[in-house]
Write an enzyme that holds these catalytic residues in place. Sequence first.
Site, short mmCIF file in Angstrom:
data_model
loop_
_atom_site.label_atom_id
_atom_site.label_comp_id
_atom_site.label_asym_id
_atom_site.label_seq_id
_atom_site.Cartn_x
_atom_site.Cartn_y
_atom_site.Cartn_z
N GLY A 54 -1.27 9.44 -9.00
CA GLY A 54 -0.24 9.93 -9.92
C GLY A 54 -0.83 10.91 -10.91
O GLY A 54 -2.05 10.99 -11.07
N TYR A 56 -2.59 0.20 5.12
CA TYR A 56 -1.30 0.55 4.53
C TYR A 56 -0.17 -0.22 5.23
O TYR A 56 0.60 -0.93 4.58
CB TYR A 56 -1.09 2.06 4.67
CG TYR A 56 0.17 2.60 4.03
CD1 TYR A 56 0.29 2.71 2.64
CD2 TYR A 56 1.24 3.04 4.82
CE1 TYR A 56 1.44 3.24 2.06
CE2 TYR A 56 2.38 3.57 4.24
CZ TYR A 56 2.48 3.67 2.87
OH TYR A 56 3.62 4.19 2.31
N PHE A 94 4.82 10.71 -7.20
CA PHE A 94 5.88 11.62 -6.75
C PHE A 94 7.27 10.96 -6.91
O PHE A 94 8.09 11.41 -7.73
CB PHE A 94 5.57 12.02 -5.30
CG PHE A 94 6.73 12.51 -4.50
CD1 PHE A 94 7.60 13.48 -5.01
CD2 PHE A 94 6.96 12.02 -3.21
CE1 PHE A 94 8.68 13.94 -4.26
CE2 PHE A 94 8.04 12.48 -2.46
CZ PHE A 94 8.90 13.42 -2.98
N THR A 128 -3.92 -3.44 -3.41
CA THR A 128 -2.78 -2.94 -4.19
C THR A 128 -1.48 -3.49 -3.64
O THR A 128 -0.62 -3.95 -4.40
CB THR A 128 -2.77 -1.39 -4.19
OG1 THR A 128 -3.92 -0.94 -4.90
CG2 THR A 128 -1.53 -0.84 -4.86
N ARG A 171 -0.22 15.44 3.10
CA ARG A 171 0.98 15.17 3.89
C ARG A 171 1.50 16.47 4.49
O ARG A 171 1.20 17.56 4.02
CB ARG A 171 2.05 14.51 3.01
CG ARG A 171 1.78 13.03 2.85
CD ARG A 171 2.92 12.31 2.16
NE ARG A 171 2.71 12.24 0.74
CZ ARG A 171 3.32 11.35 -0.05
NH1 ARG A 171 4.17 10.49 0.45
NH2 ARG A 171 3.09 11.34 -1.35
N GLN A 202 11.34 -19.53 -1.62
CA GLN A 202 10.68 -20.69 -2.24
C GLN A 202 10.96 -20.79 -3.74
O GLN A 202 11.05 -21.88 -4.29
CB GLN A 202 9.17 -20.55 -2.01
CG GLN A 202 8.37 -21.82 -2.16
CD GLN A 202 6.91 -21.57 -1.75
OE1 GLN A 202 6.63 -20.82 -0.82
NE2 GLN A 202 5.99 -22.19 -2.46
N LEU A 220 6.46 0.50 -6.96
CA LEU A 220 6.15 1.68 -6.14
C LEU A 220 4.65 1.95 -6.07
O LEU A 220 4.21 2.87 -5.37
CB LEU A 220 6.85 2.93 -6.71
CG LEU A 220 8.28 3.22 -6.25
CD1 LEU A 220 9.24 2.11 -6.65
CD2 LEU A 220 8.77 4.54 -6.82
N ASP A 243 0.92 2.86 -14.35
CA ASP A 243 0.20 3.60 -13.31
C ASP A 243 -1.30 3.55 -13.58
O ASP A 243 -1.72 3.50 -14.74
CB ASP A 243 0.66 5.07 -13.30
CG ASP A 243 0.57 5.69 -11.93
OD1 ASP A 243 1.61 5.98 -11.32
OD2 ASP A 243 -0.56 5.89 -11.43
N ALA A 268 9.05 -0.98 -2.79
CA ALA A 268 9.06 0.23 -1.98
C ALA A 268 8.24 -0.03 -0.73
O ALA A 268 7.02 0.10 -0.73
CB ALA A 268 8.48 1.40 -2.77
#
Length: 309
Positions: free
Chosen positions: A37, A144, A12, A91, A185, A161, A72, A32, A113
């Site tokens: 996606g 998450y 998105f 991830t 959502r 570092q 992202l 991706d 992100a």
Amino acid sequence: MKRILITGGAGFIGSHLCKRLLNEGNYVICLDNFFTGRKRNIENLLPNPNFELVEHDIIEPIDIRVDEIYNLACPASPPHYQYDPIKTMKTSVIGIINMLELAEKYNAKILQASTSEVYGDPKVHPQTETYWGNVNPIGIRSCYDEGKRCAETLISDYRRQKNLNTKIIRIFNTYGPNMTPDDGRVVSNFILQALKGEDITVYGDGSQTRSFCYVDDLIDGIVKMMDSNLSEPVNLGNPTERTILDFAKLIIEFTGTKSKIIYKPLPSDDPTKRRPDITLAQTKLNWTPKVDINEGLKKTVAYFKELIN
Ligand code: NAD
Ligand code: UDP
């Protein structure tokens, strides 16, 4: 011409960012794994000779010469990130290590992100960047929340570092065209339910709050952050806060649907309130969201209408 890598570029937010950076005359590499996606989001960019699509999973290392990385890649809706929580954590954690190593190799700037979820169910309201959060480390959202928190730690350590040029943005709930229709959502659920005349599903009593930012505003903020000299985390979101019940009523009024509101159980660890303090973005980035909810919903509803017709 800058070579810019956007991981999660077919998602998105990523698809809007690809378009914006291409329009600004950059060479854009969209990476991706197509977990959430969709090709549809970037299809119109494919003919552009300055656009490249790489199907790859960021938990595997990759070697591409780049000047800037926008990281992202990560499923963002609760049903999607809870579908395979171990993969979600990999991830965020292994993915960011791979991207940081790439940034180090090519001396590239890297932007992560991150999310308002790093504040968990916040005890400070509205949320300022200095607040450390109230996060359950072992709940269903932890893959998450803690994954994103760990990524922030890794980024900060690579900066200290290894002297990397790093940026962290904490994105608050964002909506707009190219949202995945089945991502569960609240914005996509309510609009689709309204358009189909189905019941609008409010979880809990609907007294929990969120603050919704239109995607174009967010993209402006992301690009400004990459161009800034800030390395501390910056909140990006729209500070107009509303309850989920009020949001359901707004969608009913906006679409003119005959749908009724029904109540379903509140998922565990669902934050009770969320609203960004954007003073830092306003003063240091000269950024403030401009798109009001009616204008944003008009474009978003039009997008969902086209999808289902
Ligand atoms: P999205 O699910 O639409 O996009 C995520 C993209 O990442 C998808 O294209 C997906 O296929 C890809 N992806 C997932 N795992 C990957 C992997 N291992 N390797 C390569 N690609 C992978 O979500 P979005 O709303 O566009 O969110 C983008 C980013 O912004 C995410 O990191 C998310 O955590 C963050 N964010 C979004 C919001 C929001 O309201 N949308 C709020 C806070 C943070
Ligand atoms: N929500 C809801 N009905 C839905 C989907 C979500 O009431 O059909 C609620 C959810 O419980 C949360 C809020 O809306 O309180 C925002 O949920 P979303 O999944 O969009 O994002 P979150 O901010 O929780 O990550």
